[in-house]
Design a protein around this motif. Structure first.
Motif, PDB file in Angstrom:
ATOM      1  N   THR A   1      35.064  47.035  32.305  1.00 22.77           N
ATOM      2  CA  THR A   1      34.925  46.612  30.914  1.00 22.77           C
ATOM      3  C   THR A   1      33.595  45.916  30.692  1.00 22.77           C
ATOM      4  O   THR A   1      32.846  45.666  31.627  1.00 22.77           O
ATOM      5  CB  THR A   1      36.120  45.704  30.509  1.00 22.77           C
TER       6      THR A   1
ATOM      7  N   VAL B   1      34.634  40.048  28.888  1.00 24.93           N
ATOM      8  CA  VAL B   1      35.392  40.261  30.122  1.00 24.93           C
ATOM      9  C   VAL B   1      36.197  39.035  30.542  1.00 24.93           C
ATOM     10  O   VAL B   1      37.314  39.161  31.057  1.00 24.93           O
ATOM     11  CB  VAL B   1      34.422  40.706  31.252  1.00 24.93           C
TER      12      VAL B   1
ATOM     13  N   ILE C   1      41.769  42.544  37.913  1.00 28.77           N
ATOM     14  CA  ILE C   1      40.644  42.704  38.839  1.00 28.77           C
ATOM     15  C   ILE C   1      39.569  43.476  38.096  1.00 28.77           C
ATOM     16  O   ILE C   1      39.869  44.443  37.399  1.00 28.77           O
ATOM     17  CB  ILE C   1      41.043  43.487  40.112  1.00 28.77           C
ATOM     18  N   MET C   2      38.331  43.042  38.225  1.00 28.77           N
ATOM     19  CA  MET C   2      37.213  43.725  37.595  1.00 28.77           C
ATOM     20  C   MET C   2      36.330  44.334  38.682  1.00 28.77           C
ATOM     21  O   MET C   2      35.968  43.650  39.648  1.00 28.77           O
ATOM     22  CB  MET C   2      36.371  42.741  36.775  1.00 28.77           C
ATOM     23  N   SER C   3      35.962  45.580  38.510  1.00 28.15           N
ATOM     24  CA  SER C   3      35.037  46.231  39.431  1.00 28.15           C
ATOM     25  C   SER C   3      34.514  47.492  38.779  1.00 28.15           C
ATOM     26  O   SER C   3      35.294  48.302  38.274  1.00 28.15           O
ATOM     27  CB  SER C   3      35.742  46.601  40.740  1.00 28.15           C
ATOM     28  N   ASP C   4      33.202  47.677  38.775  1.00 29.99           N
ATOM     29  CA  ASP C   4      32.626  48.889  38.209  1.00 29.99           C
ATOM     30  C   ASP C   4      31.665  49.593  39.156  1.00 29.99           C
ATOM     31  O   ASP C   4      31.087  50.616  38.814  1.00 29.99           O
ATOM     32  CB  ASP C   4      31.911  48.578  36.887  1.00 29.99           C
ATOM     33  N   GLU C   5      31.509  49.066  40.368  1.00 33.77           N
ATOM     34  CA  GLU C   5      30.580  49.666  41.319  1.00 33.77           C
ATOM     35  C   GLU C   5      31.197  50.939  41.922  1.00 33.77           C
ATOM     36  O   GLU C   5      32.337  50.908  42.401  1.00 33.77           O
ATOM     37  CB  GLU C   5      30.277  48.633  42.408  1.00 33.77           C
TER      38      GLU C   5
ATOM     39  N   GLU D   1      30.941  52.432  44.646  1.00 34.12           N
ATOM     40  CA  GLU D   1      31.456  52.351  46.013  1.00 34.12           C
ATOM     41  C   GLU D   1      32.709  51.489  46.138  1.00 34.12           C
ATOM     42  O   GLU D   1      33.330  51.436  47.197  1.00 34.12           O
ATOM     43  CB  GLU D   1      30.377  51.774  46.949  1.00 34.12           C
ATOM     44  N   ASP D   2      33.045  50.786  45.077  1.00 29.96           N
ATOM     45  CA  ASP D   2      34.145  49.819  45.135  1.00 29.96           C
ATOM     46  C   ASP D   2      35.390  50.290  44.382  1.00 29.96           C
ATOM     47  O   ASP D   2      36.505  49.904  44.725  1.00 29.96           O
ATOM     48  CB  ASP D   2      33.659  48.495  44.521  1.00 29.96           C
TER      49      ASP D   2
ATOM     50  N   ASP E   1      38.813  51.986  46.007  1.00 23.71           N
ATOM     51  CA  ASP E   1      39.642  51.035  46.757  1.00 23.71           C
ATOM     52  C   ASP E   1      40.368  50.083  45.814  1.00 23.71           C
ATOM     53  O   ASP E   1      41.552  49.786  46.002  1.00 23.71           O
ATOM     54  CB  ASP E   1      38.771  50.195  47.715  1.00 23.71           C
ATOM     55  N   ILE E   2      39.640  49.585  44.814  1.00 22.57           N
ATOM     56  CA  ILE E   2      40.254  48.607  43.908  1.00 22.57           C
ATOM     57  C   ILE E   2      41.374  49.252  43.104  1.00 22.57           C
ATOM     58  O   ILE E   2      42.476  48.684  42.985  1.00 22.57           O
ATOM     59  CB  ILE E   2      39.184  47.986  42.972  1.00 22.57           C
TER      60      ILE E   2
END
Lengths: 272, 272, 272
Positions: free
Chosen positions: B19, B24, B39-43, B45-46, B49-50
């Protein structure tokens, strides 16, 4: 506790934060509230200059981007050169391979003063990557009165192995330099309903240890007590209808209004 | 409404949010307030898994970066594989070609459970890109009592065509699965003076549908009612001198204090 | 002051913000509070479309990324083409070479309407890069009653040289177009304990000048008075135990409740 807090208020350390975009505003405001001064910068070309004018470095891997890792390493190496203390908050270590490996790499390449995380994150780092399946899964239980003895042994051993102060926060908080372990019972469970109380603590703890280079263990423990005590004071000011958004403000407000005497009197800890 | 909300509080779903960086923090706090966990994640490579450790995925294209689109697609495909519901909030679709095309691409490549936006954004997606000139310009009027019939037909048709629950929010909110349409009249116009009430609703709605996989339409409608009702309750607690910053906190606080019974009693809707 | 504020409330300008992720939420909320409307976008592929539907552009280099500079330049050139006013907030100019050089480059390549910063940042830009060593170090003292005369001459000269309105904020604020200089004594020192009051002012000032293209100097000064007055009003509403988090909300609330008459009456300035 009073001495460390009073020195923080007096020296007003400038803290360089490389931190996630979720809770960054609260980290900045709690740093101002406790007497520090925040600067945020994660751009590779910017971080060395910024760290050079600061006194301490707070690295937090929430919302980690690949492009920020190089910034963390460069800032960290510069901070090491300048003998600035570095705190690592390994947010989500164990939740993804990317975060676990990045935290381990930062531990390997940088000389860290403190690692502060929840028990799951710390266990992930202590036991290596790849063994956890979620943010709380597949790690031993939270620190409780029942398993306290083993938990203290675990964090002491990890601290000795890494040469780093380890701060594990939860219902019971543990802060150790490998020899002594502060066991802290401040705080309220409702703090878990606010995003970023851990990130805020990491930012504030960086200011505490930066202001107290000769008493880092005591300073790290004082930061944990201050955060927990602010959670208690903030909760006591809650009114009917208030919830986690208002509670967030009241905790930062309580840090703003804290004094060394209030902290000394309200800190609830033993040393083991 | 009560059943869906109680199930959310009971199951405490973990929501992965990709987001915007503007709102956020509020999205995280309202997710905690309603009983979910963010949980926040936008990469790139990540994100896989998230998403794997979460239960639902909230994609919001405000402050969209080119580099995040791949993360949205990877997270979305993994979520589809795992049968996690995905919500898309097409913030600013119609305001730029980049956002419109990205929203359309996400609709094409992912199996979405819900699209939630304002009427301009939804019309942009329904009518294709390139026809709008601004955030509110060149799209038909807001949903009103006068054009309600046509608006309902429009969202039902778009829902049927896309196979996705469509939630259009504004003065009157519409939530439909193509057959039934909830027409909701909760909320207050002053909510438009707070940044991110739409983003917050999207985050919370993802938690509602994730907790209620067998009643997604009802759950999405319940989220809209809960947000509007929180706006009403929050407004009733405003004091002289309070403004939009305080109102923001009071709305999140109202979600924190909401119960299934309060929601059931305060929800103002009809089904058409 | 009343005329400029009333026109802002009436025209409700849409402001494109390319700003840092630390204070972006507060910038959005204060823009809504004052009567403007915020859009945030820094992606190169997005900024031209977004600026085209807006009325003014706010560029803030806090948490600057290399990748955003191209976005700032493209947005700025499009804004110049469309005769939209651009405000530059050179956050941290002087604190790093990267920020100083970026600010100077933006000044060179764009036609700016206003530059707003603290005295250290403005002196860095006026005296060239490389001469400062920190955020406050190696620049002359803050603007005080004692050095006021020289400070006014300095900002007038810099304004004439750049052809840009210069706004320097601190205990005493100066806003000049090179000929006239508003000397403003609103505000409270405790505002410095909140992160982002400067960023917020820059966002709001962009809305003020956008709504008043024929009276930009007066509009920029009115924005400074409004922010300072909101700091005074917000402070007057503080209760025992409140701190910087609550103060932040009360300031935005005070802008939300401000009227042209309140501003006219509370503005404390002279023209030199």
């Amino acid at each position: 506790m009073k001495r460390q807090f009073d020195l923080l208020r007096k020296t007003m350390p400038l803290i360089h934060n490389i931190t996630n975009y979720v809770t960054v505003n609260d980290v900045a405001n709690i740093l101002l509230a406790c007497g520090g001064s925040p600067i945020m910068s994660d751009e590779v070309e910017d971080v060395e200059d910024i760290t050079s004018i600061c006194n301490g470095l707070n690295i937090n891997i929430g919302t980690l981007h690949k492009s920020s890792i190089e910034g963390m390493l460069r800032a960290g190496k510069k901070a090491n050169d300048l003998h600035h203390p570095i705190l690592l908050d390994p947010v989500g270590a164990g939740a993804s391979k990317f975060r676990t490996e990045t935290a381990l790499r930062l531990m390997q390449e940088l000389n860290l003063a403190v690692i502060r995380g929840n028990i799951s994150e710390i266990k992930t780092l202590a036991l290596g990557s790849g063994t956890t399946k979620g943010v709380d899964a597949d790690v031993s239980d939270a620190v409780t009165e029942e398993n306290l003895e083993q938990a203290i042994e675990f964090v002491k051993a990890f601290s000795k192995k890494t040469g780093t102060i380890i701060a594990v926060t939860g219902r019971i908080d543990l802060v150790t330099d490998g020899n002594r372990c502060y066991v802290i019972r401040n705080g309220r469970p409702e703090m878990g309903k606010i995003t970023g109380t851990g990130c805020q603590l990491s930012g504030m703890m960086t200011a505490f240890i930066t202001a107290n280079p000769d008493e880092m263990l005591e300073a790290a423990a004082a930061a944990v007590c201050a955060m927990g005590l602010a959670g208690e004071i903030g909760w006591s000011r809650m009114q009917t209808g208030d919830g986690n958004a208002t509670y967030r403000n009241r905790i930062i407000d309580a840090i703003y209004n804290m004094t060394g005497d209030i902290l000394e009197k309200g800190a609830n800890y033993e040393i083991r």
